[in-house]
Design a protein around this motif. Sequence first.
Motif, PDB file in Angstrom:
ATOM      1  N   UNK A  83      34.144  32.932  65.320  1.00 30.13           N
ATOM      2  CA  UNK A  83      35.563  32.567  65.351  1.00 30.13           C
ATOM      3  C   UNK A  83      35.939  31.624  64.227  1.00 30.13           C
ATOM      4  N   UNK A  84      34.968  30.868  63.734  1.00 31.77           N
ATOM      5  CA  UNK A  84      35.252  29.886  62.685  1.00 31.77           C
ATOM      6  C   UNK A  84      35.031  30.443  61.277  1.00 31.77           C
ATOM      7  N   UNK A  85      34.536  31.664  61.182  1.00 32.36           N
ATOM      8  CA  UNK A  85      34.232  32.230  59.871  1.00 32.36           C
ATOM      9  C   UNK A  85      35.485  32.748  59.179  1.00 32.36           C
ATOM     10  N   UNK A  86      35.656  32.425  57.906  1.00 31.53           N
ATOM     11  CA  UNK A  86      36.753  33.040  57.150  1.00 31.53           C
ATOM     12  C   UNK A  86      36.462  34.514  56.940  1.00 31.53           C
ATOM     13  N   UNK A  87      37.470  35.318  56.641  1.00 29.46           N
ATOM     14  CA  UNK A  87      37.237  36.755  56.477  1.00 29.46           C
ATOM     15  C   UNK A  87      36.360  37.043  55.262  1.00 29.46           C
ATOM     16  N   UNK A  88      35.588  38.114  55.310  1.00 31.74           N
ATOM     17  CA  UNK A  88      34.782  38.487  54.142  1.00 31.74           C
ATOM     18  C   UNK A  88      35.678  38.943  53.000  1.00 31.74           C
ATOM     19  N   UNK A  89      35.136  38.899  51.798  1.00 26.59           N
ATOM     20  CA  UNK A  89      35.878  39.341  50.616  1.00 26.59           C
ATOM     21  C   UNK A  89      35.403  40.733  50.210  1.00 26.59           C
ATOM     22  N   UNK A  90      36.346  41.599  49.885  1.00 20.35           N
ATOM     23  CA  UNK A  90      36.035  42.989  49.572  1.00 20.35           C
ATOM     24  C   UNK A  90      36.594  43.369  48.202  1.00 20.35           C
ATOM     25  N   UNK A  91      35.757  44.014  47.405  1.00 22.65           N
ATOM     26  CA  UNK A  91      36.195  44.549  46.116  1.00 22.65           C
ATOM     27  C   UNK A  91      35.687  45.973  45.960  1.00 22.65           C
ATOM     28  N   UNK A  92      36.565  46.890  45.589  1.00 17.36           N
ATOM     29  CA  UNK A  92      36.203  48.304  45.426  1.00 17.36           C
ATOM     30  C   UNK A  92      36.634  48.736  44.028  1.00 17.36           C
ATOM     31  N   UNK A  93      35.691  49.307  43.262  1.00 11.32           N
ATOM     32  CA  UNK A  93      35.959  49.610  41.859  1.00 11.32           C
ATOM     33  C   UNK A  93      35.477  51.018  41.500  1.00 11.32           C
ATOM     34  N   UNK A  94      36.285  51.717  40.731  1.00 19.13           N
ATOM     35  CA  UNK A  94      35.930  53.039  40.203  1.00 19.13           C
ATOM     36  C   UNK A  94      35.990  52.940  38.685  1.00 19.13           C
ATOM     37  N   UNK A  95      34.814  53.048  38.045  1.00 20.65           N
ATOM     38  CA  UNK A  95      34.681  52.787  36.610  1.00 20.65           C
ATOM     39  C   UNK A  95      34.368  54.084  35.867  1.00 20.65           C
ATOM     40  N   UNK A  96      35.122  54.421  34.823  1.00 21.31           N
ATOM     41  CA  UNK A  96      34.814  55.624  34.033  1.00 21.31           C
ATOM     42  C   UNK A  96      33.417  55.555  33.423  1.00 21.31           C
ATOM     43  N   UNK A  97      32.722  56.685  33.409  1.00 21.34           N
ATOM     44  CA  UNK A  97      31.374  56.758  32.844  1.00 21.34           C
ATOM     45  C   UNK A  97      31.474  57.035  31.342  1.00 21.34           C
ATOM     46  N   UNK A  98      31.919  56.028  30.623  1.00 21.70           N
ATOM     47  CA  UNK A  98      32.088  56.130  29.178  1.00 21.70           C
ATOM     48  C   UNK A  98      32.059  54.731  28.586  1.00 21.70           C
ATOM     49  N   UNK A  99      31.930  54.616  27.266  1.00 24.36           N
ATOM     50  CA  UNK A  99      31.935  53.277  26.660  1.00 24.36           C
ATOM     51  C   UNK A  99      33.236  52.543  26.968  1.00 24.36           C
ATOM     52  N   UNK A 100      33.115  51.293  27.369  1.00 25.48           N
ATOM     53  CA  UNK A 100      34.271  50.466  27.691  1.00 25.48           C
ATOM     54  C   UNK A 100      34.132  49.131  26.976  1.00 25.48           C
ATOM     55  N   UNK A 101      35.255  48.548  26.639  1.00 27.82           N
ATOM     56  CA  UNK A 101      35.231  47.260  25.953  1.00 27.82           C
ATOM     57  C   UNK A 101      35.291  46.114  26.940  1.00 27.82           C
ATOM     58  N   UNK A 102      36.238  45.220  26.745  1.00 22.22           N
ATOM     59  CA  UNK A 102      36.377  44.047  27.597  1.00 22.22           C
ATOM     60  C   UNK A 102      37.543  44.203  28.567  1.00 22.22           C
ATOM     61  N   UNK A 146      41.480  46.277  36.501  1.00 17.13           N
ATOM     62  CA  UNK A 146      42.113  47.532  36.099  1.00 17.13           C
ATOM     63  C   UNK A 146      41.414  48.746  36.709  1.00 17.13           C
ATOM     64  N   UNK A 147      40.207  48.548  37.242  1.00 18.16           N
ATOM     65  CA  UNK A 147      39.461  49.632  37.874  1.00 18.16           C
ATOM     66  C   UNK A 147      39.390  49.454  39.389  1.00 18.16           C
ATOM     67  N   UNK A 148      40.164  48.509  39.909  1.00 17.61           N
ATOM     68  CA  UNK A 148      40.116  48.217  41.336  1.00 17.61           C
ATOM     69  C   UNK A 148      40.913  49.245  42.131  1.00 17.61           C
ATOM     70  N   UNK A 149      40.393  49.624  43.289  1.00 16.58           N
ATOM     71  CA  UNK A 149      41.090  50.538  44.184  1.00 16.58           C
ATOM     72  C   UNK A 149      40.859  50.078  45.616  1.00 16.58           C
ATOM     73  N   UNK A 150      41.254  50.879  46.587  1.00 19.90           N
ATOM     74  CA  UNK A 150      41.071  50.517  47.989  1.00 19.90           C
ATOM     75  C   UNK A 150      39.886  51.275  48.573  1.00 19.90           C
TER      76      UNK A 150
END
Length: 226
Positions: free
Chosen positions: A105-124, A129-133
Amino acid sequence: MTPAADCKHCQSAMDDSHYLTNIVPQDFNNNSGYWNRLEMFCRDLAEKYPAVYVTSGPLYLPSPSLDDGGKKFVKYQVIGAGKVAVPTHLYKVILAETDDSSDPASQPPPSLGVFVVPNKPLGDEELTSFQTTLTELETLCGISFHSKLDRSNVSDLCKTDKCKLMTTLELKQFVYSLRLGRAKSEEQIGEILDEAKKEGLERDSVIAQSAAQQGNKLNTSATNGS
């Protein structure tokens, strides 16, 4: 998909990470660059949170064809005699528990990150920009993730932790500094600096400082030994 760098605690884990069941064809520059920095980000999270769960895998996503009126087709490369399919994208689901308190009951909610990254060279590019649900990813790949997770009670990882990756330069500085710190002689230091020079990093202050520190360490060891 489980990085070998996460399996250094024992030889059997390292061996398991090299089974073909853990491997997908990946663009070399992506694997050694952006995806590597994302894996390092996950390891950093493991230093900050009591528990971090990471799931990775391949995706084969449609893209519009300019030659066919914008219709979408799933198109991917195959390699080798066995015609192994090369994924168009890679996904990573990161769930970080924010508290190890024994009282749920005292725990804060967990943090969730979902990412879809192109399989190609990427810079910075920003990781956001690759985050989704999670729902969108499940639709794309047909897999259910964290079925017991209360999705109405999770935080956005990129708001709680900013989702800041190393830059390309910072990664190079890290790698060269690590190599310089392992150099056994002035000759080896010179060889590593020559490699850095070929990449246009001969004036990089971080690398120069690492070289100087290791040089001083070697000189001190030689003096003490004599």
